[in-house]
Design an enzyme around this catalytic site. Structure first.
Site, PDB file in Angstrom:
ATOM      1  N   ARG A  49       0.822  -1.207   0.000  1.00 17.21           N
ATOM      2  CA  ARG A  49       0.000   0.000   0.000  1.00 17.21           C
ATOM      3  C   ARG A  49       0.861   1.264   0.000  1.00 17.21           C
ATOM      4  O   ARG A  49       0.380   2.361  -0.289  1.00 17.21           O
ATOM      5  CB  ARG A  49      -0.887  -0.024   1.244  1.00 17.21           C
ATOM      6  CG  ARG A  49      -2.321   0.252   0.851  1.00 17.21           C
ATOM      7  CD  ARG A  49      -3.162   0.754   1.951  1.00 17.21           C
ATOM      8  NE  ARG A  49      -3.042   0.015   3.190  1.00 17.21           N
ATOM      9  CZ  ARG A  49      -4.080  -0.472   3.829  1.00 17.21           C
ATOM     10  NH1 ARG A  49      -5.272  -0.364   3.296  1.00 17.21           N
ATOM     11  NH2 ARG A  49      -3.934  -1.051   4.990  1.00 17.21           N
ATOM     12  N   HIS A 176       8.430 -22.267   7.864  1.00 17.33           N
ATOM     13  CA  HIS A 176       9.832 -22.027   7.453  1.00 17.33           C
ATOM     14  C   HIS A 176      10.789 -23.060   8.047  1.00 17.33           C
ATOM     15  O   HIS A 176      11.891 -23.238   7.541  1.00 17.33           O
ATOM     16  CB  HIS A 176      10.252 -20.576   7.728  1.00 17.33           C
ATOM     17  CG  HIS A 176      10.573 -20.259   9.148  1.00 17.33           C
ATOM     18  ND1 HIS A 176       9.623 -19.936  10.070  1.00 17.33           N
ATOM     19  CD2 HIS A 176      11.758 -20.231   9.819  1.00 17.33           C
ATOM     20  CE1 HIS A 176      10.198 -19.697  11.226  1.00 17.33           C
ATOM     21  NE2 HIS A 176      11.494 -19.875  11.111  1.00 17.33           N
ATOM     22  N   LYS A 180      14.678 -25.393   6.575  1.00 18.96           N
ATOM     23  CA  LYS A 180      16.008 -25.418   7.197  1.00 18.96           C
ATOM     24  C   LYS A 180      16.769 -26.641   6.681  1.00 18.96           C
ATOM     25  O   LYS A 180      16.223 -27.738   6.614  1.00 18.96           O
ATOM     26  CB  LYS A 180      15.891 -25.437   8.727  1.00 18.96           C
ATOM     27  CG  LYS A 180      15.295 -24.129   9.283  1.00 18.96           C
ATOM     28  CD  LYS A 180      15.359 -24.061  10.778  1.00 18.96           C
ATOM     29  CE  LYS A 180      14.552 -22.899  11.330  1.00 18.96           C
ATOM     30  NZ  LYS A 180      15.285 -21.664  11.546  1.00 18.96           N
ATOM     31  N   HIS A 238       5.758 -25.490  13.859  1.00 14.54           N
ATOM     32  CA  HIS A 238       7.154 -25.926  13.768  1.00 14.54           C
ATOM     33  C   HIS A 238       7.429 -27.222  14.536  1.00 14.54           C
ATOM     34  O   HIS A 238       8.046 -28.143  14.011  1.00 14.54           O
ATOM     35  CB  HIS A 238       8.093 -24.833  14.267  1.00 14.54           C
ATOM     36  CG  HIS A 238       7.854 -23.485  13.647  1.00 14.54           C
ATOM     37  ND1 HIS A 238       7.517 -23.332  12.327  1.00 14.54           N
ATOM     38  CD2 HIS A 238       7.897 -22.234  14.152  1.00 14.54           C
ATOM     39  CE1 HIS A 238       7.381 -22.039  12.062  1.00 14.54           C
ATOM     40  NE2 HIS A 238       7.594 -21.367  13.153  1.00 14.54           N
TER      41      HIS A 238
HETATM   42  C1  BG6 Z   1       8.058 -17.844  13.981  1.00 13.74           C
HETATM   43  C2  BG6 Z   1       7.370 -17.437  15.250  1.00 13.74           C
HETATM   44  O1  BG6 Z   1       7.224 -18.685  13.222  1.00 13.74           O
HETATM   45  O2  BG6 Z   1       9.262 -18.536  14.286  1.00 13.74           O
HETATM   46  C3  BG6 Z   1       8.282 -16.568  16.098  1.00 13.74           C
HETATM   47  O3  BG6 Z   1       6.191 -16.718  14.940  1.00 13.74           O
HETATM   48  C4  BG6 Z   1       9.609 -17.262  16.329  1.00 13.74           C
HETATM   49  O4  BG6 Z   1       7.687 -16.257  17.345  1.00 13.74           O
HETATM   50  C5  BG6 Z   1      10.196 -17.750  14.996  1.00 13.74           C
HETATM   51  O5  BG6 Z   1      10.481 -16.342  16.963  1.00 13.74           O
HETATM   52  C6  BG6 Z   1      11.434 -18.605  15.241  1.00 13.74           C
HETATM   53  O6  BG6 Z   1      12.060 -18.909  14.011  1.00 13.74           O
HETATM   54  P1  BG6 Z   1      13.610 -19.231  13.924  1.00 13.74           P
HETATM   55  O7  BG6 Z   1      13.837 -19.622  12.516  1.00 13.74           O
HETATM   56  O8  BG6 Z   1      14.337 -17.995  14.331  1.00 13.74           O
HETATM   57  O9  BG6 Z   1      13.863 -20.354  14.896  1.00 13.74           O
END
Ligand code: BG6
Length: 489
Positions: A49, A176, A180, A238
């Site tokens: 935006r 994500h 890794k 995760h």
């Molecule tokens: C995110 C969470 O998905 O993952 C965060 O919302 C967290 O709260 C983060 O800090 C941790 O990711 P990484 O890759 O730094 O372990």
């Protein structure tokens, strides 16, 4: 997981001004370009935006790269090549007309990959407006950032909305952690090594521990986080994904659906934690003031933006989880994750059973313990603890526990460990869904978490305090010690 050069794409990044885009996505796209992994014809179209023109957008991207890349990582040649791919469109996500401006930037010879780094509340508007601007065809993909919902019901609403416009095989849901490098290495470790593969079950393994600890607190996210808590923020996605990668059966092939079918089976086999067993199997904590690395830090209730009334949101969770199937019957998985812990670390520890009969000096019983430690971050690597005789002349047999060490960064010092987002962005362009979460995975995982969260409510669970800089409340230690085991330190 295919590194062959993919077809050129228009990578359309919604939420281009946001924190995720600036901190993670643009640096990841830059690294892919630098490694020559992007198709030379691919374009990156930022959508937000913000009242930016092309020059202001390019300037903002350059500033973020300078900030987040290592010094010296970007030469002027690198920047010239990368910036030539960038384009910007100012769009109000709710305005159908604005989406026509995006159309003008696209090319039919390229595949459109839409990356929604926006709150899920606007996913529906974006899909609807992409559709009304006739931007969706049978090759168009959509990549969704978490959170996909707050519980099973809300995740279904989001998934249903997106499904009106995109088939499941064109929806890429990000977790994500799956990007890794060491998480992917779990697949190689388990399925390419008969040494481990043949022992990966309840006859050899005593229990498994998964720890995801962070030193950070809320970093200005209090008002968001307080409605979510560590269970939804970290466990639902995760930690359960890591558990699936450890526990799943070997897929028959290495394709996306074979892998995801096996993960879903594990999620559906998780033994319920409900009001009948929650007090024994789950611990919630909240940090109070303490110190991390010698620095004093405030407690959760004093964080920037916190409410005046006491919050019952957890910043720490530990769980004892059972997987109800033949492979894992009787093998508990202990999970723990928290903010403001002593160390940032993600580690999976597979603890093997002892031999049935012990022939050495009984005082050495505790030394004899095989463990496989898989370190995801930092210092990615694998350590296998084995027992040997101590060198030299002693009376009797003196044992010692030593580690066979595989340090990934040392084994090839010239290779940098790519950020998880680099792998995921590349796979979304290649069109491989193996590292993305399928709808039934998300829903099975929410269904299990919802029951547990409801159980905490039903029994009136109050968060247990722990000092910042410690490994969580005492209850977390008791959770594992009750079973005659202890957390791996
Ligand atoms: C995110 C969470 O998905 O993952 C965060 O919302 C967290 O709260 C983060 O800090 C941790 O990711 P990484 O890759 O730094 O372990």
């Amino acid at each position: 997981m295919n590194d062959a050069m993919h077809q050129a794409c228009d990578f359309v990044l919604f939420g281009a001004k946001g924190d995720l885009a600036m901190r993670k996505l643009f640096p990841a796209l830059f690294q892919l370009d630098k490694a020559k992994l992007l198709n030379p014809e691919s374009k990156i179209i930022g959508v937000a935006r913000a009242d930016w023109d092309q020059a202001a957008f390019v300037e903002a991207v350059e500033a973020t790269l300078v900030r987040f890349l290592e010094p010296g990582e970007m030469s002027s040649e690198d920047w010239q090549r990368f910036s030539a791919r960038l384009d910007y469109v100012q769009v109000d996500m709710t305005s159908a007309d604005d989406f026509k401006k995006i159309k003008a930037k696209l090319d039919d010879s390229r595949i459109m990959v839409n990356y929604l780094a926006t709150p899920p509340a606007v996913f529906g508007d974006i899909c609807k407006n992409l559709s009304s601007a006739e931007l969706i065809n049978e090759t168009t993909r959509i990549v969704l950032e978490k959170p996909i919902g707050h519980d099973l019901a809300s995740s279904k609403v989001i998934n249903d909305t997106v499904a009106q416009y995109f088939n499941e095989n064109r929806i890429y849901r990000i977790d994500h952690y799956l990007g890794k490098d060491t998480v992917q290495n779990l697949i190689a470790l388990r399925f390419a090594n008969n040494l481990f593969g043949s022992q990966w079950n309840n006859s050899a393994i005593d229990h498994v521990q998964i720890t995801v600890s962070e030193t950070v607190g809320l970093e200005g996210r209090w008002s968001y986080y307080d409605k979510v808590g560590q269970m939804r923020d970290m466990v639902q996605n995760h930690l359960l994904q890591l558990l699936c990668m450890v526990a799943m059966n070997p897929p028959s092939k290495l394709d996306a659906d074979s892998i995801r079918d096996e993960k879903v089976r594990i999620l559906k086999a998780l033994h319920p934690i409900n009001s009948s067993n929650v007090t024994k199997r789950a611990v919630r904590g909240q940090y109070t003031a303490g110190s991390i690395g010698g620095q004093a830090v405030v407690g959760y209730g004093e964080e920037e933006g916190s409410a005046a009334t006491k919050s019952n949101t957890e910043t720490f969770v530990s769980l004892r989880v059972n997987v109800d199937n033949w492979r894992w019957a009787g093998v508990p998985f202990y999970l723990r994750t928290g903010k403001r812990m002593p160390q940032k670390m993600t580690e999976i520890v597979v603890v093997y059973k002892n031999n049935p009969h012990f022939i050495f000096d009984p005082k050495q019983r505790d030394i004899v313990n095989n463990r496989l430690v898989i370190r995801l971050q930092p210092d990615e690597g694998i350590r296998l603890h084995v027992v040997t005789k101590q060198l030299g002349m002693h009376q009797g047999m003196d044992l010692q526990n030593r580690a066979l060490n595989l340090d990934f960064s040392e084994s090839d010092p010239n290779q940098r460990t790519p950020d998880a987002y680099e792998r995921l962005l590349l796979e979304s362009m290649v069109g491989d869904q193996s590292l993305f979460v399928r709808r039934d995975e998300i829903e099975a995982s929410w269904a299990w978490c919802d029951e547990l969260i409801q159980a905490w409510k039903d029994v009136g669970d109050e968060v247990k305090p722990y000092n910042a800089g410690t490994w969580g409340p005492i209850g977390s230690i008791a959770l594992i010690e009750r079973d005659g085991r202890s957390w791996h330190e």
